[in-house]
Each structure stands twice: as structure tokens, then as C-alpha cells.
Design a protein around this motif. Structure first.
Motif, PDB file in Angstrom:
ATOM      1  N   LEU A   1       0.862  -1.174   0.000  1.00 55.85           N
ATOM      2  CA  LEU A   1       0.000   0.000   0.000  1.00 55.85           C
ATOM      3  C   LEU A   1       0.901   1.227   0.000  1.00 55.85           C
ATOM      4  O   LEU A   1       1.713   1.411   0.918  1.00 55.85           O
ATOM      5  N   ARG A   2       0.800   2.046  -1.054  1.00 57.84           N
ATOM      6  CA  ARG A   2       1.592   3.272  -1.104  1.00 57.84           C
ATOM      7  C   ARG A   2       0.762   4.396  -0.506  1.00 57.84           C
ATOM      8  O   ARG A   2      -0.342   4.689  -0.971  1.00 57.84           O
ATOM      9  N   THR A   3       1.285   5.011   0.532  1.00 57.47           N
ATOM     10  CA  THR A   3       0.554   6.070   1.225  1.00 57.47           C
ATOM     11  C   THR A   3       1.416   7.316   1.354  1.00 57.47           C
ATOM     12  O   THR A   3       2.650   7.250   1.364  1.00 57.47           O
TER      13      THR A   3
ATOM     14  N   LEU B   1       5.649  12.498   3.634  1.00 60.60           N
ATOM     15  CA  LEU B   1       6.435  11.270   3.498  1.00 60.60           C
ATOM     16  C   LEU B   1       5.676  10.261   2.649  1.00 60.60           C
ATOM     17  O   LEU B   1       4.521   9.937   2.936  1.00 60.60           O
ATOM     18  N   ASP B   2       6.334   9.760   1.613  1.00 60.96           N
ATOM     19  CA  ASP B   2       5.759   8.812   0.664  1.00 60.96           C
ATOM     20  C   ASP B   2       6.286   7.414   1.010  1.00 60.96           C
ATOM     21  O   ASP B   2       7.491   7.159   0.908  1.00 60.96           O
ATOM     22  N   LEU B   3       5.383   6.498   1.402  1.00 60.53           N
ATOM     23  CA  LEU B   3       5.769   5.196   1.935  1.00 60.53           C
ATOM     24  C   LEU B   3       5.148   4.046   1.158  1.00 60.53           C
ATOM     25  O   LEU B   3       4.034   4.166   0.620  1.00 60.53           O
ATOM     26  N   TRP B   4       5.842   2.917   1.125  1.00 58.26           N
ATOM     27  CA  TRP B   4       5.246   1.624   0.807  1.00 58.26           C
ATOM     28  C   TRP B   4       5.059   0.866   2.119  1.00 58.26           C
ATOM     29  O   TRP B   4       6.030   0.610   2.827  1.00 58.26           O
ATOM     30  N   LEU B   5       3.819   0.523   2.432  1.00 55.46           N
ATOM     31  CA  LEU B   5       3.504  -0.257   3.618  1.00 55.46           C
ATOM     32  C   LEU B   5       3.075  -1.659   3.191  1.00 55.46           C
ATOM     33  O   LEU B   5       2.529  -1.843   2.108  1.00 55.46           O
ATOM     34  N   ILE B   6       3.308  -2.641   4.056  1.00 53.75           N
ATOM     35  CA  ILE B   6       2.896  -4.026   3.798  1.00 53.75           C
ATOM     36  C   ILE B   6       1.774  -4.398   4.745  1.00 53.75           C
ATOM     37  O   ILE B   6       1.857  -4.185   5.961  1.00 53.75           O
ATOM     38  N   LEU B   7       0.706  -4.966   4.162  1.00 52.44           N
ATOM     39  CA  LEU B   7      -0.446  -5.443   4.928  1.00 52.44           C
ATOM     40  C   LEU B   7      -0.756  -6.879   4.541  1.00 52.44           C
ATOM     41  O   LEU B   7      -0.470  -7.292   3.399  1.00 52.44           O
TER      42      LEU B   7
END
Length: 360
Positions: free
Chosen positions: A321-323, A352-358
Motif C-alpha cells: 500500500l503506497r501512502t 512522506l511517501d511510503l510503501w507499507l505491507i499489509l
């Protein structure tokens, strides 16, 4: 009469802009073994509640050896090693790109850092310049003794010149990727992801419950105090003068100590649990900017905007998920607009531009 005493310099004033050259390799002191005590203090400072980093039984069920170290604690320790060589004489840390978390870190592992200078650009004022570095964090595994790259990132920082009259280097600004390719994510997650208990995690929302364009107000605020931000920065062995020397800070344009930008990142990440409780891992930081400074007594709020969702090749159990994680100071985020044109709204302090893992 006794001869005058001779003093030979033993201390380091840190590097100034003129001391950097493109291609230069900086091996940073000091290796740091991360302990359960570090984890406890980090939790006390920010109050993060993500189950994977909080519970060893939860983490083991998901496939980890035990509860991993919080991604941002790893980032800050690796970053802290670089400060004496790169940013002791910094005016400001400006941004990040191409940051990837490559391997899980556990208590007992030892972290070390090395950086390469990849760009230089003097400012028009002539009294400072921007230094671009790529830093790699390596862990020495406590069980095997193997050295494993666990973090890689680019940052750029504005550094004072020693002498304004010194010649400027040939400008070189590196071309950086807009985002980390999601196909490269997931290396820090067990290959066989096991059981994920959403009840224990505190959120029912999995990867498929989010969609691009969605905005999540994390609601809660947290006020940061002088002692807290200095404890946090010392925890990472970050020696930047602007965070500690209150006497010298009186002569700056702000007249007081600045809070280390990593404190803002960790506060915003902890606040994001309310709405993103199953985002158990930061896989990458695509880019980031410290928009405005934070000071003791200010209250931090945060919201996230979902930019993109992505599958990870070969992984049916997790998704990315890119947030966009935005933090404000003294400004609850409900209804706040990030920018008017190219200008950030007053009160915005972090973008801040992040890739999160779910889990899926």
C-alpha cells in the motif's frame, strides 16, 4: 622557565561542505548492538502499538523468529551513525529517496553504516551547499555472525561551508527514482507468512480494504516535550548540535533547539496505527520532505492518503500500500489541505511517501 604547553587537536569539528567529494566513501562509527532495552525506550517515547513489533508470539505465528525491531528504530540508528561525518554542521536535513528495508532486525543484532557521496550542489548564497549521500545499513546477525544489508537510502542535507570564499565544486545532482518498484519489496518479511490474527492486531482492515484516493485521519495528537526529543535523539546516538545545544541555539533564527526530523516521522507513524493498524511493516520510503521545523511544546497530528495499491510478485499472502503520510503541528488534520499550488499549508511539517505491507 618551562616551555609553553603544546596542544595537538584530538577533537573533530565535523565535515563542512568543502570536505565532500563525489564518490567519497565514509565508514561510520560506532557499531551498535540493538537490545530489548532500546525497544522499550522507543515504545515509551512514541507509544507505537503495532502487534508484530510488540508481541513475540504474534510475530512467531506470522513466521518471524521473534518480534522484529521497529523499522524506524533501525532507520534512526543507522542514520544516527552518519551524523558526525555528514551532518554535524548541517543547516537542515532536506529529504529522502530510494529507501528500502532489506532484512528484519532482531534484538542482539549489531548495526553499522557506510555512506557514499553521490552528489554536491553549492547554494546561491555561497555559505552552504547540499550534499547527497547513499547510506547502507548492515546488520551482524547475532545467531550466525553473517553480515546482511538491512537498509539502504538516499538523503540530501544542507551543510555549512567552512569559508564562503572557497571555490564551489562542479554541481552534480543525482537522478533518483520517483518510487521504489513494488516488485522489489518484501525482502524483510518471512517467505512463508503464517497466521495473522486481526483481533490481536487491533484492526479488521486488510490490504484489500483500502483503495487509491482514500484519506485516513489518524485523529489523535501527541505533544512533544524538550526532554523527550533529546532522549529520542540520544537513543540513536545522533550528535547534531541543533538538537542539544540550547545556549548556541539562542543565536539562531529560531532562538531554540530544533527537534530531530526522525522524531516527527516516528510520532506520525505511531499515530497512524489508528486507521492503519495492520500496516505492520514499512517496506520502503519513496521520498520525503521535512517541510517545517518542530519545537518542544508543539502537538503533532497526522493523516494518510492512499496513493496506490500493488501486488508483490510471488506473494499471495501480503500486498503493498503506497501512502502519503502527512504530519502537522498544532493543527488537527480533519479537512486540512496539503498544498495551495506548490505551497504547503501553514502547519504542515512532514510529507512522506511510503510503501507499507499489509496482510491479504
Amino acid at each position: 622557565m618551562p616551555s609553553p604547553q603544546k596542544f595537538r587537536p584530538k577533537t573533530s569539528p565535523g565535515n563542512f561542505f568543502e570536505d565532500f567529494t563525489v564518490g567519497q566513501i565514509l565508514n561510520h562509527a560506532t557499531p551498535r548492538t540493538v537490545t530489548d532495552g532500546d525497544v522499550a525506550l522507543y515504545t515509551a517515547l512514541y507509544g507505537s502499538r503495532f502487534a508484530m513489533q510488540s508481541s513475540t508470539p504474534f510475530a512467531k505465528a506470522a513466521g518471524y523468529l521473534r518480534a522484529p525491531i521497529d523499522d524506524l528504530l533501525v532507520f534512526h540508528i543507522v542514520f544516527g551513525k552518519t551524523v558526525p561525518d555528514i551532518s554535524l554542521n548541517a543547516v537542515a536535513n532536506l529529504g529522502y529517496a530510494e529507501c528500502r528495508f532489506l532484512a528484519a532486525v532482531f534484538p542482539g543484532d549489531t548495526l553499522s553504516s557506510v555512506s557514499e557521496v553521490i552528489g554536491l550542489r553549492e547554494n546561491s548564497s555561497g555559505d552552504s551547499g547540499v550534499v547527497y549521500v547513499r547510506t547502507t545499513g548492515t546488520k551482524t546477525d547475532s545467531a550466525t555472525g553473517a553480515e546482511i544489508d538491512c537498509l539502504s537510502y538516499v538523503r540530501w542535507v544542507m551543510v555549512r561551508k567552512r569559508d564562503k570564499a572557497n571555490a564551489a565544486p562542479t554541481p552534480m545532482v543525482p537522478k533518483l527514482a520517483e518510487r521504489v518498484d513494488p516488485a522489489t519489496l518484501g525482502g524483510a518479511i518471512p517467505a512463508r507468512f503464517g497466521t495473522y490474527d486481526v483481533v490481536s492486531a487491533g484492526s479488521a482492515h486488510r490490504w484489500g480494504d483500502y483503495e487509491a484516493g482514500e484519506r485516513i485521519d489518524h485523529i489523535d495528537g501527541m505533544t512533544i516535550e524538550e526532554a523527550e526529543h533529546q532522549l529520542a535523539t540520544r537513543l540513536y546516538q545522533n550528535t547534531a548540535k541543533v538538537h542539544f545545544d540550547g545556549h548556541a541555539a539562542k543565536s539562531t533564527r529560531f532562538g531554540k533547539r530544533l527537534i530531530y526530523g526522525g522524531v516527527v516521522i516516528s510520532l506520525a507513524r505511531a499515530l497512524s496505527f489508528n486507521g492503519l493498524g495492520n500496516a505492520f511493516h514499512i517496506a520502503a520510503i519513496n521520498g520525503g520532505r521535512h517541510v517545517a521545523p518542530l519545537f518542544a511544546g508543539d502537538t503533532v497530528y497526522a493523516w494518510s492518503e492512499v496513493i496506490e495499491t500493488a501486488d508483490i510478485p510471488g506473494r499471495a499472502d501480503i500486498g503493498a500500500l503506497r501512502t502519503r503520510l502527512v504530519a502537522t503541528k498544532n493543527l488537527p488534520t480533519a479537512g486540512v489541505v496539503l498544498k495551495a499550488g506548490d505551497t504547503y499549508t501553514d502547519g504542515v511539517i512532514l510529507d512522506l511517501d511510503l510503501w507499507l505491507i499489509l496482510p491479504k
